[in-house]
Design an enzyme around this catalytic site. Structure first.
Site, PDB file in Angstrom:
ATOM      1  NE  ARG A  59      30.559  61.085  68.838  1.00 39.23           N
ATOM      2  CZ  ARG A  59      31.061  60.070  68.132  1.00 39.23           C
ATOM      3  NH1 ARG A  59      31.207  60.188  66.846  1.00 39.23           N
ATOM      4  NH2 ARG A  59      31.423  58.962  68.731  1.00 39.23           N
ATOM      5  CD  GLU A  96      34.925  51.242  64.359  1.00 38.41           C
ATOM      6  OE1 GLU A  96      34.259  52.269  64.515  1.00 38.41           O
ATOM      7  OE2 GLU A  96      35.861  51.157  63.545  1.00 38.41           O
TER       8      GLU A  96
HETATM    9  O1  LIG Z   1      27.432  51.666  64.570  1.00 38.83           O
HETATM   10  P1  LIG Z   1      28.201  51.440  65.826  1.00 38.83           P
HETATM   11  O2  LIG Z   1      29.421  50.588  65.600  1.00 38.83           O
HETATM   12  O3  LIG Z   1      27.374  50.932  66.940  1.00 38.83           O
HETATM   13  O4  LIG Z   1      28.806  52.830  66.283  1.00 38.83           O
HETATM   14  C1  LIG Z   1      28.122  54.063  66.201  1.00 38.83           C
HETATM   15  C2  LIG Z   1      28.061  54.732  67.527  1.00 38.83           C
HETATM   16  O5  LIG Z   1      29.366  54.964  68.054  1.00 38.83           O
HETATM   17  C3  LIG Z   1      29.479  56.322  68.460  1.00 38.83           C
HETATM   18  O6  LIG Z   1      29.065  56.505  69.752  1.00 38.83           O
HETATM   19  P2  LIG Z   1      29.982  56.362  71.058  1.00 38.83           P
HETATM   20  O7  LIG Z   1      29.504  55.184  71.821  1.00 38.83           O
HETATM   21  O8  LIG Z   1      31.421  56.433  70.669  1.00 38.83           O
HETATM   22  O9  LIG Z   1      29.511  57.588  71.928  1.00 38.83           O
HETATM   23  P3  LIG Z   1      29.563  59.186  71.944  1.00 38.83           P
HETATM   24  O10 LIG Z   1      28.489  59.693  71.028  1.00 38.83           O
HETATM   25  O11 LIG Z   1      29.239  59.429  73.372  1.00 38.83           O
HETATM   26  O12 LIG Z   1      30.922  59.672  71.545  1.00 38.83           O
HETATM   27  C4  LIG Z   1      28.522  57.039  67.517  1.00 38.83           C
HETATM   28  O13 LIG Z   1      28.133  58.296  68.029  1.00 38.83           O
HETATM   29  C5  LIG Z   1      27.385  56.074  67.420  1.00 38.83           C
HETATM   30  O14 LIG Z   1      26.464  56.238  68.501  1.00 38.83           O
HETATM   31  N1  LIG Z   2      34.891  55.367  63.256  1.00 38.73           N
HETATM   32  C1  LIG Z   2      34.016  56.046  64.001  1.00 38.73           C
HETATM   33  N2  LIG Z   2      34.024  57.402  63.998  1.00 38.73           N
HETATM   34  C2  LIG Z   2      33.142  58.089  64.756  1.00 38.73           C
HETATM   35  N3  LIG Z   2      32.231  57.518  65.523  1.00 38.73           N
HETATM   36  C3  LIG Z   2      32.190  56.181  65.548  1.00 38.73           C
HETATM   37  N4  LIG Z   2      31.398  55.324  66.202  1.00 38.73           N
HETATM   38  C4  LIG Z   2      31.781  54.073  65.895  1.00 38.73           C
HETATM   39  N5  LIG Z   2      32.791  54.078  65.035  1.00 38.73           N
HETATM   40  C5  LIG Z   2      33.071  55.394  64.804  1.00 38.73           C
END
Ligand SMILES: O=P(O)(O)OC[C@H]1O[C@H](OP(=O)(O)OP(=O)(O)O)[C@H](O)[C@@H]1O
Ligand SMILES: Nc1ncnc2[nH]cnc12
Length: 173
Positions: A59, A96
């Site tokens: 994202r 997370e």
């Molecule tokens: O602060 P944190 O606990 O580290 O989480 C934040 C991250 O989690 C999500 O990514 P995700 O790995 O779900 O990937 P995506 O963007 O491919 O959906 C979001 O886009 C951040 O990159």
């Molecule tokens: N709660 C949440 N919603 C969307 N993106 C995330 N990445 C990590 N935690 C998330």
């Protein structure tokens, strides 16, 4: 609260039970909302002398590329493993919901280049911290700051940002 905040949808128990997932898809699908969000992300960094935005897959690519265009600077993708060719630098980090690795091409930025780190959501802060370490130790870049669209304050991610460079959040929940 910016006028686009209502376009971020909360989905309970995704991708795993207990997670309140903040879904930016409705915001991206709304032309005015998307434009306003990109402008708000870019605003603090106008005239800051940045050479690039580094965006975190996936994202962070969507928002980061748009912000780079808004600021008329470059974009550097920080990718999940197995996607980038050539000589790479890598970090591992906890999420997370799980763990992952991030990679960047070793020649993506000149030494000491001032770069803006960008992602959609700051949750536990592990991803942003890992990305910052990757840019600094892997590439020798200078992190001018970081910016996220949405900070989930209860998850405490900001406490993991130990750098003097500013961390901006357009929205907080
Ligand atoms: O602060 P944190 O606990 O580290 O989480 C934040 C991250 O989690 C999500 O990514 P995700 O790995 O779900 O990937 P995506 O963007 O491919 O959906 C979001 O886009 C951040 O990159
Ligand atoms: N709660 C949440 N919603 C969307 N993106 C995330 N990445 C990590 N935690 C998330």
């Amino acid at each position: 609260m910016p006028g686009f905040a209502h376009l971020i949808r909360t989905v309970p128990d995704f991708p795993t039970p207990g997670v309140q997932f903040r879904d930016i898809a409705p915001l991206l699908a709304d032309g005015r909302g998307f434009a306003a969000a990109v402008a708000a992300l870019a605003e603090p960094w106008r005239g800051a002398g940045l050479v690039a935005v580094a965006g975190i897959e996936a994202r962070g690519f969507i928002l980061g590329a748009a912000v780079a265009r808004e600021l008329a600077i470059g974009f550097v993708p920080l990718r999940k493993p197995g996607k980038l060719p050539g000589v790479l630098r890598e970090v591992e980090y906890a999420l997370e919901y799980g763990s992952d690795r991030l990679q960047v091409q070793a020649d993506a930025l000149p030494q000491a280049a001032p770069v803006l780190l960008l992602d959609d959501v700051l949750a536990t802060g592990g991803t942003l911290d890992a990305a910052a370490r990757l840019l600094e130790t892997g590439l020798g870049a200078r992190i001018a700051g970081a910016t996220v669209l949405l900070e989930i304050a209860a998850l405490g991610g900001r406490a993991r940002w130990h750098r003097s460079a500013p961390l901006h959040a357009v929205l907080q929940v």
